[in-house]
Design a protein around this motif. Structure first.
Motif, PDB file in Angstrom:
ATOM      1  N   LEU A 176      52.788  54.020 103.604  1.00 41.60           N
ATOM      2  CA  LEU A 176      52.594  55.364 104.151  1.00 41.60           C
ATOM      3  C   LEU A 176      52.320  56.369 103.026  1.00 41.60           C
ATOM      4  CD1 LEU A 176      55.420  55.573 106.859  1.00 41.60           C
ATOM      5  CD2 LEU A 176      52.956  55.505 107.277  1.00 41.60           C
ATOM      6  N   ARG A 177      51.376  57.271 103.287  1.00 43.67           N
ATOM      7  CA  ARG A 177      51.004  58.284 102.303  1.00 43.67           C
ATOM      8  C   ARG A 177      51.453  59.659 102.769  1.00 43.67           C
ATOM      9  NH1 ARG A 177      44.677  57.227 101.753  1.00 43.67           N
ATOM     10  NH2 ARG A 177      44.897  58.637  99.963  1.00 43.67           N
TER      11      ARG A 177
ATOM     12  N   ASN B   8      51.713  65.147 110.357  1.00 46.37           N
ATOM     13  CA  ASN B   8      50.351  64.643 110.460  1.00 46.37           C
ATOM     14  C   ASN B   8      49.661  65.048 111.757  1.00 46.37           C
ATOM     15  OD1 ASN B   8      49.654  62.629 108.089  1.00 46.37           O
ATOM     16  ND2 ASN B   8      51.819  62.329 108.567  1.00 46.37           N
TER      17      ASN B   8
ATOM     18  N   ASN C  93      47.287  57.987 108.803  1.00 41.23           N
ATOM     19  CA  ASN C  93      48.739  57.965 108.622  1.00 41.23           C
ATOM     20  C   ASN C  93      49.460  57.646 109.927  1.00 41.23           C
ATOM     21  OD1 ASN C  93      48.473  58.619 105.920  1.00 41.23           O
ATOM     22  ND2 ASN C  93      48.900  60.786 106.202  1.00 41.23           N
TER      23      ASN C  93
END
Length: 461
Positions: free
Chosen positions: A190-191, A127, A9
């Protein structure tokens, strides 16, 4: 380095920002120069590069107060994509040069900048954990700032003559518009960040999981969440720690203005530096980018050491490097260099193109020293309030940048350098005090107490 979802990410975020800002940072670096050339071709066009950039950062500063509210309703990924669309609009507007359109697009970009940077801060924090925050901040900064020399290398080969032709300008604008569009498409992939592993949540239940445990009728409505986000941002801003840290934020804004919009055009306006002075605008951007990337990569690699020795030694290195840069620029360029083409010279006669490029590299490296450590310390201090914390960082930075662009049109280069020296000294001292107090509180507080929460809730250190 373990290849995991969180790190993936961060990499997608970094490369997406690199593409979008290859377009924007290149445009910011050349805006003053290309708008002057447009004015020469079209006398009815009166747009000014410094005014445009001042509008961007003034709107940016204002909208930073609202960005956390928007993110509370949409999430950081949607905010990032919305911001990217504003960047595409701004860059594309140069294909149809019109004074009113320039300033409207600048205001739109200011809104987008608040969304994309606040969203970026929260997403990067989500993240990361306490062990990877410095590493991720360094890696992001290195990849992101590689945009400076990629875009400016293109400009260096395009702007080869003493004047910039309309066909050349339009080709550059088209290429930059396409690059920003590709970057936006990448960021659309993007996750979500993995739960329970985000910074500040590793030892307990994540905020996402806590939300899942709340009965549906008791969950906060979007408008209520937006109001609480705005309220929390104001509350956080007036804590002693944040007010002190704001001095560092302000310096990053002042030096951002100088490095991105003043210094490189000043080289291009100095005729005595050589007949290809306009091409040096792009080369200066490349050198700034090299300094940024080397600094970001170096501090990403050495991130494991910052937890042991602290972040302030890196900021002190940035202080020394920037002092060297400001002194050499003061000696090398004339005082009226930021305004228009000049035959004047500085204390070094003739001015040295090589020394100017060394100054560019030093500007970039020193900027990386400050920004990587600010990102890292912010993520640690405000792990549970990342959106308002990063919004306040960008608010202070953009206020300083807007004011700097306003006075850049009136104050000579040497006066601007004096302002930079004063702001740098105050910002460096403030950073060292903030980190010293944080490390001191970390050594005395129990492991269960988050120093950031103490600061927000009580205003005490």
């Amino acid at each position: 380095m373990i290849f995991e979802k969180r790190f993936l990410n961060v990499m997608v975020l970094s490369w997406g920002f690199m593409l979008v800002f290859t377009a924007f940072q290149t445009m910011g670096n050349i805006e003053k120069t290309v708008l002057e050339s447009i004015s020469q071709d079209d006398p009815s066009f009166s747009g000014d590069g410094y005014t445009s950039l001042a509008i961007i950062y003034a709107v940016f500063a204002t909208c930073n107060w609202l960005a956390p509210s928007y993110i509370s309703m949409t999430g950081p990924r949607t905010a990032i994509l919305t911001g990217c669309c504003c960047y595409i609009f701004f860059i594309g507007s140069f294909l149809w040069p019109h004074t009113v359109l320039l300033y409207v697009a600048s205001a739109v970009l200011g809104i987008g900048a608040a969304l994309i940077w606040t969203g970026h801060g929260q997403y990067l924090t989500e993240n990361s954990d306490s062990e990877t925050m410095s590493r991720n901040a360094g890696i992001f900064w290195a990849i992101f700032q590689s945009s400076l020399f990629i875009g400016n290398l293109f400009v260096y080969f395009m702007f080869t003559g003493p004047t910039i032709k309309a066909s050349t300008r339009n080709l550059v604008f088209w290429v930059l518009t396409v690059l920003s569009t590709i970057g936006t498409a990448l960021l659309a992939t993007l996750r979500k960040a993995p739960r329970k592993l985000a910074l500040g949540e590793a030892e307990g239940v994540s905020s996402a999981d806590k939300e899942l445990q709340i009965p549906e009728p008791m969950r906060e409505r979007p408008l209520s969440a937006a109001w609480h986000a705005l309220r929390d941002a104001f509350k956080l801003f007036f804590t002693r720690r944040m007010l002190l840290f704001a001095l560092t934020f302000l310096y990053t804004g002042v030096v951002l203005t100088f490095a991105s919009g003043v210094y490189s055009p000043s080289i291009g306006f100095t005729k005595a530096i050589g007949k290809n002075s306009k091409s040096l605008v792009g080369l200066s951007g490349i050198c700034i980018g090299i300094g940024e990337v080397v600094g970001g990569a170096l501090f990403g690699i050495l991130a494991s050491k910052t937890g042991k020795y602290g972040r302030y030694p890196i900021v002190l290195i940035g202080f020394i490097v920037h002092t060297f840069a400001f002194v050499t620029i003061y000696l090398n360029l004339p005082n009226d260099a930021p305004f228009q083409d000049t035959d004047n010279v500085g204390y070094i006669n003739p001015p040295s193109a090589a020394l100017a490029m060394v100054g560019s590299t030093a500007l970039g490296f020193g900027d990386a020293c400050f920004n990587t450590q600010v990102y890292s310390l912010l993520g640690i201090l405000y792990s549970t309030d990342s959106a308002p914390a990063f919004a306040l960082f960008k608010f202070c930075q953009s206020v300083a940048a807007a004011l700097s662009f306003l006075y850049s049109s009136h104050l000579g280069l040497h006066t601007q350098l004096c302002i930079l020296m004063i702001a740098m000294f105050m910002g460096t001292v403030a950073f060292c005090l903030v980190e010293y107090r944080y490390r001191k509180s970390s050594n005395t507080d129990s492991p269960e107490v988050d120093p950031a929460l103490v600061d927000v809730n009580s205003g005490e250190e």
